[in-house]
Design a protein around this motif. Structure first.
Motif, PDB file in Angstrom:
ATOM      1  N   VAL A 121       9.377  14.635  12.300  1.00 13.59           N
ATOM      2  CA  VAL A 121       8.580  14.020  11.402  1.00 13.59           C
ATOM      3  C   VAL A 121       8.606  12.603  10.806  1.00 13.59           C
ATOM      4  O   VAL A 121      10.018  12.681   9.709  1.00 13.59           O
ATOM      5  CB  VAL A 121       7.597  14.775  10.624  1.00 13.59           C
ATOM      6  N   SER A 122       8.117  12.167  10.799  1.00 17.40           N
ATOM      7  CA  SER A 122       8.542  10.376  10.402  1.00 17.40           C
ATOM      8  C   SER A 122       7.948  10.535   8.404  1.00 17.40           C
ATOM      9  O   SER A 122       7.508  11.766   7.843  1.00 17.40           O
ATOM     10  CB  SER A 122       7.555   9.334  10.885  1.00 17.40           C
ATOM     11  N   PRO A 123       9.048   9.990   7.773  1.00 18.86           N
ATOM     12  CA  PRO A 123       8.929  10.244   6.543  1.00 18.86           C
ATOM     13  C   PRO A 123       7.314   9.467   6.718  1.00 18.86           C
ATOM     14  O   PRO A 123       6.505   8.622   6.987  1.00 18.86           O
ATOM     15  CB  PRO A 123       9.889   9.296   5.999  1.00 18.86           C
ATOM     16  N   PRO A 124       7.300   9.203   4.995  1.00 21.02           N
ATOM     17  CA  PRO A 124       5.888   9.219   4.355  1.00 21.02           C
ATOM     18  C   PRO A 124       5.734   7.233   4.640  1.00 21.02           C
ATOM     19  O   PRO A 124       6.620   7.000   4.047  1.00 21.02           O
ATOM     20  CB  PRO A 124       4.968   9.236   2.806  1.00 21.02           C
ATOM     21  N   PHE A 149       1.435   1.677   3.549  1.00 20.87           N
ATOM     22  CA  PHE A 149       0.392   1.843   4.094  1.00 20.87           C
ATOM     23  C   PHE A 149      -0.712   1.115   3.626  1.00 20.87           C
ATOM     24  O   PHE A 149      -1.749   1.458   3.865  1.00 20.87           O
ATOM     25  CB  PHE A 149       0.487   3.091   2.439  1.00 20.87           C
ATOM     26  N   LEU A 150      -0.914   0.705   2.449  1.00 24.88           N
ATOM     27  CA  LEU A 150      -1.754  -1.176   2.490  1.00 24.88           C
ATOM     28  C   LEU A 150      -2.070  -1.140   3.057  1.00 24.88           C
ATOM     29  O   LEU A 150      -3.411  -1.739   3.795  1.00 24.88           O
ATOM     30  CB  LEU A 150      -1.561  -1.900   1.239  1.00 24.88           C
ATOM     31  N   ARG A 151      -1.324  -1.949   4.039  1.00 29.58           N
ATOM     32  CA  ARG A 151      -1.166  -2.330   5.455  1.00 29.58           C
ATOM     33  C   ARG A 151      -2.671  -2.018   6.060  1.00 29.58           C
ATOM     34  O   ARG A 151      -3.344  -2.348   7.397  1.00 29.58           O
ATOM     35  CB  ARG A 151      -0.714  -3.417   6.022  1.00 29.58           C
ATOM     36  N   PHE A 210      -2.983  -3.295  -5.795  1.00 31.60           N
ATOM     37  CA  PHE A 210      -2.599  -1.902  -4.912  1.00 31.60           C
ATOM     38  C   PHE A 210      -0.754  -1.396  -5.684  1.00 31.60           C
ATOM     39  O   PHE A 210      -0.454  -0.326  -6.067  1.00 31.60           O
ATOM     40  CB  PHE A 210      -2.678  -1.722  -3.824  1.00 31.60           C
ATOM     41  N   LEU A 211      -0.309  -2.188  -5.561  1.00 28.40           N
ATOM     42  CA  LEU A 211       1.321  -2.065  -5.681  1.00 28.40           C
ATOM     43  C   LEU A 211       1.938  -2.267  -7.466  1.00 28.40           C
ATOM     44  O   LEU A 211       2.555  -1.436  -7.404  1.00 28.40           O
ATOM     45  CB  LEU A 211       2.072  -3.414  -5.251  1.00 28.40           C
ATOM     46  N   ASP A 212       0.513  -2.840  -7.822  1.00 28.35           N
ATOM     47  CA  ASP A 212       0.963  -2.498  -9.320  1.00 28.35           C
ATOM     48  C   ASP A 212       0.403  -1.856 -10.211  1.00 28.35           C
ATOM     49  O   ASP A 212       0.860  -1.323 -10.485  1.00 28.35           O
ATOM     50  CB  ASP A 212       0.170  -3.699 -10.173  1.00 28.35           C
ATOM     51  N   ASP A 213      -0.093  -1.056  -9.557  1.00 29.65           N
ATOM     52  CA  ASP A 213      -0.760   0.523  -9.692  1.00 29.65           C
ATOM     53  C   ASP A 213      -0.125   1.461  -9.804  1.00 29.65           C
ATOM     54  O   ASP A 213       0.571   1.672  -8.756  1.00 29.65           O
ATOM     55  CB  ASP A 213      -2.082   0.626  -9.199  1.00 29.65           C
ATOM     56  N   LEU A 270      -7.729   4.128  -2.924  1.00 25.03           N
ATOM     57  CA  LEU A 270      -7.821   2.968  -1.679  1.00 25.03           C
ATOM     58  C   LEU A 270      -8.954   3.600  -0.141  1.00 25.03           C
ATOM     59  O   LEU A 270      -9.981   2.698  -0.087  1.00 25.03           O
ATOM     60  CB  LEU A 270      -6.891   2.267  -1.224  1.00 25.03           C
ATOM     61  N   VAL A 271      -8.598   4.316  -0.052  1.00 24.20           N
ATOM     62  CA  VAL A 271      -8.886   5.263   0.999  1.00 24.20           C
ATOM     63  C   VAL A 271     -11.052   4.769   0.791  1.00 24.20           C
ATOM     64  O   VAL A 271     -11.825   4.846   1.521  1.00 24.20           O
ATOM     65  CB  VAL A 271      -8.589   6.199   1.847  1.00 24.20           C
TER      66      VAL A 271
END
Length: 153
Positions: free
Chosen positions: A41-44, A50-52, A71-74, A83-84
């Protein structure tokens, strides 16, 4: 194939319940299939990836520099879920899903403004897929509200 699916469903049912969040249930299905087929299984994805990916999937574009920084600073633990939710409620989601479903259902065999309007309105209203399918299969070209649904037929 049905036997393998039934076996997988039993494994998933024991790993996740209907009360679990959707992403937990999806992860359980993927993990069970990977275990059954002895696949890694691929890692997260990291936050940037994820954002992209999620912005491309739900908005059809890459995030702006300002969106990426925010997003990255959150540091909140639920920033991905937020975000979703924001993208699903955003102005580009319904049109993006209409475009994707048009390609899947029509296989690029023509275009129709009523069809696109109907798909976009259905996704904007968060219509369940079973309702959309019924509307497509029962479409009446004389009914202005659902005329676009008939283009598939």
């Amino acid at each position: 194939m049905p036997v393998r699916f039934a076996a997988l469903a039993c494994v998933v049912a024991s790993a996740a319940s209907a009360a679990d969040p959707l992403h937990v249930r999806i992860d359980a299905i993927i993990d069970a299939a990977a275990k059954r087929d002895r696949l890694p299984v691929s890692p997260p994805a990291d936050d940037g990836e994820f954002l992209r990916r999620v912005t491309l999937d739900f908005a059809g574009r890459i995030p702006t520099a300002a969106e990426a920084r925010a997003f990255l600073d959150d540091r909140s633990p639920d920033k991905r879920a937020k975000l979703v939710d924001a993208l699903l409620a955003g102005p580009h989601y319904a049109g993006r899903m209409a475009d994707l479903f048009h390609v899947v259902l029509m296989e690029r065999n023509g275009d129709n403004p009523d069809w696109h309007r109907w798909l976009t309105a259905s996704f904007a209203a968060n219509e369940p897929w079973d309702v959309m399918v019924r509307q497509i299969l029962r479409a009446d070209p004389k009914d202005e509200a659902n005329r676009g649904a008939g283009f598939w037929l």
